[in-house]
Design a protein around this motif. Structure first.
Motif, PDB file in Angstrom:
ATOM      1  N   TYR A  58     -13.483  48.888  35.919  1.00  0.00           N
ATOM      2  CA  TYR A  58     -12.008  48.671  35.217  1.00  0.00           C
ATOM      3  C   TYR A  58     -11.167  48.367  36.259  1.00  0.00           C
ATOM      4  N   MET A  59     -10.107  47.586  36.362  1.00  0.00           N
ATOM      5  CA  MET A  59      -8.886  47.311  37.046  1.00  0.00           C
ATOM      6  C   MET A  59      -7.826  47.057  36.248  1.00  0.00           C
ATOM      7  N   SER A  60      -6.706  47.487  36.985  1.00  0.00           N
ATOM      8  CA  SER A  60      -5.526  47.173  36.106  1.00  0.00           C
ATOM      9  C   SER A  60      -4.484  47.207  37.194  1.00  0.00           C
ATOM     10  N   TRP A  61      -3.273  46.295  36.703  1.00  0.00           N
ATOM     11  CA  TRP A  61      -1.711  45.972  37.418  1.00  0.00           C
ATOM     12  C   TRP A  61      -0.811  46.741  36.596  1.00  0.00           C
ATOM     13  N   TYR A  62      -0.141  47.732  37.132  1.00  0.00           N
ATOM     14  CA  TYR A  62       1.270  48.293  36.745  1.00  0.00           C
ATOM     15  C   TYR A  62       2.257  47.865  37.261  1.00  0.00           C
ATOM     16  N   ARG A  63       3.614  47.838  36.884  1.00  0.00           N
ATOM     17  CA  ARG A  63       4.712  47.728  37.540  1.00  0.00           C
ATOM     18  C   ARG A  63       5.684  48.920  37.245  1.00  0.00           C
ATOM     19  N   GLN A  64       6.552  49.442  38.319  1.00  0.00           N
ATOM     20  CA  GLN A  64       7.333  50.480  38.163  1.00  0.00           C
ATOM     21  C   GLN A  64       8.708  50.024  38.464  1.00  0.00           C
ATOM     22  N   ASP A  65       9.627  50.253  37.582  1.00  0.00           N
ATOM     23  CA  ASP A  65      10.864  49.972  37.958  1.00  0.00           C
ATOM     24  C   ASP A  65      11.849  51.224  38.357  1.00  0.00           C
ATOM     25  N   PRO A  66      12.788  51.033  39.233  1.00  0.00           N
ATOM     26  CA  PRO A  66      13.573  52.392  39.393  1.00  0.00           C
ATOM     27  C   PRO A  66      13.781  53.556  38.508  1.00  0.00           C
ATOM     28  N   GLY A  67      13.348  54.566  38.794  1.00  0.00           N
ATOM     29  CA  GLY A  67      13.547  55.681  37.630  1.00  0.00           C
ATOM     30  C   GLY A  67      12.725  55.403  36.446  1.00  0.00           C
ATOM     31  N   MET A  68      11.923  54.905  36.492  1.00  0.00           N
ATOM     32  CA  MET A  68      10.749  54.543  35.195  1.00  0.00           C
ATOM     33  C   MET A  68       9.533  55.035  35.264  1.00  0.00           C
ATOM     34  N   GLY A  69       8.908  54.828  34.216  1.00  0.00           N
ATOM     35  CA  GLY A  69       7.401  55.171  34.337  1.00  0.00           C
ATOM     36  C   GLY A  69       6.540  53.857  34.562  1.00  0.00           C
ATOM     37  N   LEU A  70       5.333  53.897  34.484  1.00  0.00           N
ATOM     38  CA  LEU A  70       4.611  52.600  34.878  1.00  0.00           C
ATOM     39  C   LEU A  70       4.407  51.705  33.745  1.00  0.00           C
ATOM     40  N   ARG A  71       4.364  50.619  33.603  1.00  0.00           N
ATOM     41  CA  ARG A  71       3.852  49.846  32.711  1.00  0.00           C
ATOM     42  C   ARG A  71       2.851  48.839  32.986  1.00  0.00           C
ATOM     43  N   LEU A  72       1.976  48.693  31.830  1.00  0.00           N
ATOM     44  CA  LEU A  72       0.847  47.885  32.369  1.00  0.00           C
ATOM     45  C   LEU A  72       1.072  46.669  32.057  1.00  0.00           C
ATOM     46  N   ILE A  73       0.617  45.589  33.112  1.00  0.00           N
ATOM     47  CA  ILE A  73       0.788  44.166  32.825  1.00  0.00           C
ATOM     48  C   ILE A  73      -0.416  43.599  32.363  1.00  0.00           C
ATOM     49  N   HIS A  74      -1.565  43.732  33.205  1.00  0.00           N
ATOM     50  CA  HIS A  74      -2.733  43.124  32.986  1.00  0.00           C
ATOM     51  C   HIS A  74      -4.105  44.145  33.200  1.00  0.00           C
ATOM     52  N   TYR A  75      -5.036  44.047  32.673  1.00  0.00           N
ATOM     53  CA  TYR A  75      -6.218  44.531  33.121  1.00  0.00           C
ATOM     54  C   TYR A  75      -7.540  43.885  32.868  1.00  0.00           C
ATOM     55  N   SER A  76      -8.310  44.378  33.421  1.00  0.00           N
ATOM     56  CA  SER A  76      -9.867  43.752  33.353  1.00  0.00           C
ATOM     57  C   SER A  76     -10.980  44.814  33.201  1.00  0.00           C
ATOM     58  N   VAL A  77     -12.036  44.475  32.389  1.00  0.00           N
ATOM     59  CA  VAL A  77     -12.931  45.385  32.007  1.00  0.00           C
ATOM     60  C   VAL A  77     -14.443  45.120  32.896  1.00  0.00           C
ATOM     61  N   GLY A  78     -14.079  44.093  33.486  1.00  0.00           N
ATOM     62  CA  GLY A  78     -15.380  43.707  34.271  1.00  0.00           C
ATOM     63  C   GLY A  78     -15.073  42.317  34.914  1.00  0.00           C
ATOM     64  N   ALA A  79     -15.866  41.897  35.946  1.00  0.00           N
ATOM     65  CA  ALA A  79     -16.074  40.287  36.293  1.00  0.00           C
ATOM     66  C   ALA A  79     -15.827  39.508  35.063  1.00  0.00           C
ATOM     67  N   GLY A  80     -14.782  38.469  35.235  1.00  0.00           N
ATOM     68  CA  GLY A  80     -14.708  37.444  34.356  1.00  0.00           C
ATOM     69  C   GLY A  80     -13.965  37.728  33.061  1.00  0.00           C
ATOM     70  N   ILE A  81     -13.599  38.980  32.933  1.00  0.00           N
ATOM     71  CA  ILE A  81     -13.152  39.531  31.759  1.00  0.00           C
ATOM     72  C   ILE A  81     -11.397  40.021  31.977  1.00  0.00           C
ATOM     73  N   THR A  82     -10.656  39.482  31.465  1.00  0.00           N
ATOM     74  CA  THR A  82      -8.935  39.954  31.702  1.00  0.00           C
ATOM     75  C   THR A  82      -8.566  40.250  30.145  1.00  0.00           C
ATOM     76  N   ASP A  83      -7.250  40.796  30.256  1.00  0.00           N
ATOM     77  CA  ASP A  83      -6.809  40.872  28.950  1.00  0.00           C
ATOM     78  C   ASP A  83      -5.126  41.473  29.507  1.00  0.00           C
ATOM     79  N   GLN A  84      -4.368  41.178  28.510  1.00  0.00           N
ATOM     80  CA  GLN A  84      -2.924  41.427  28.638  1.00  0.00           C
ATOM     81  C   GLN A  84      -2.639  42.700  28.620  1.00  0.00           C
ATOM     82  N   GLY A  85      -1.490  43.457  29.085  1.00  0.00           N
ATOM     83  CA  GLY A  85      -1.162  44.787  28.813  1.00  0.00           C
ATOM     84  C   GLY A  85       0.289  44.663  28.202  1.00  0.00           C
TER      85      GLY A  85
END
Lengths: 113, 111
Positions: free
Chosen positions: A31-58
């Motif tokens: 499992y891998m994922s991408w988050y973004r963090q804007d100033p003073g805020m928590g993390l928000r999930l952008i996209h994630y993947s549960v394995g090679a060849g598989i991705t989904d939106q956050g």
């Protein structure tokens, strides 16, 4: 193990430019994922993947693309950078989708002018 | 996932115990409490998690109330390097749902 690595550490783009943020892990995590963090805020999930060849939106996927051709790598592509995408981007991985402990990379600080 | 409420900031003297509270009054029976922290400009770091029993590891202790509606993360001997934002997260262990990070508590350890 190097853990989760990200490149570059810093990047400045002009509006409309495209680029790819790199993320790699050497822990054989499914499992891998991408988050973004804007100033003073928590993390928000952008996209994630549960394995090679598989991705989904956050929570905030618009303006970003991902692919997962190997277990190790999970690049994040900005198609046409906008000032609203100025943020710090974190990549994370965990052994499986349902594993508890998540490991984060050091982050990429992106500024879009 | 249940919503959590944390104070925005706390101070603690170096060498003393830091007690960080978290309210999660809508937690369901199969949801765990997780704690992560984020030291300035770094990626978040896992600290500890628990279901209903108190938990301890080399970094911290987690105390969960009997009704599970609140919990406290304890750093027994805070150091300057413990200055960070601490996130309390509630999630089903083994769930496909993602970790949701709120605003957290900014802990400042004072010399």
């Amino acid at each position: 193990n190097a853990g989760v690595t990200q490149t570059p550490k810093f990047q400045v783009l002009k509006t409309g430019q495209s680029m790819t943020l790199q993320c790699a892990q050497d822990m054989n995590h499914e499992y891998m994922s991408w988050y973004r963090q804007d100033p003073g805020m928590g993390l928000r999930l952008i996209h994630y993947s549960v394995g090679a060849g598989i991705t989904d939106q956050g929570e905030v996927p618009n303006g970003y693309n991902v692919s997962r051709s190997t277990t190790e790598d999970f690049p994040l592509r900005l198609l046409s950078a906008a000032p609203s995408q100025t943020s710090v981007y974190f990549c994370a991985s965990r052994l499986t989708l349902v594993t508890d402990t998540q490991y984060f990379g050091p982050g990429t600080r992106l500024t879009v002018l | 996932d249940a919503k959590t409420t944390q104070p925005p900031s706390m101070d603690c003297a170096e060498g003393r115990a830091a007690n960080l509270p978290c309210n999660h009054s809508t937690i369901s029976g199969n949801e765990y409490v997780y704690w992560y922290r984020q030291i300035h400009s770094q990626g978040p770091q896992y600290i500890i998690h628990g279901l209903k029993n108190n938990e301890t590891n080399e970094m911290a202790s987690l105390i969960i109330t009997e009704d599970r509606k609140s919990s406290t993360l304890i750093l027994p001997h805070a150091t300057l390097r413990d200055t960070a934002v601490y996130y309390c997260i509630v999630r089903d262990s083994g769930s496909a749902r993602q970790l949701t990070f709120g605003s957290g508590t900014q802990l400042t350890v004072l010399p």
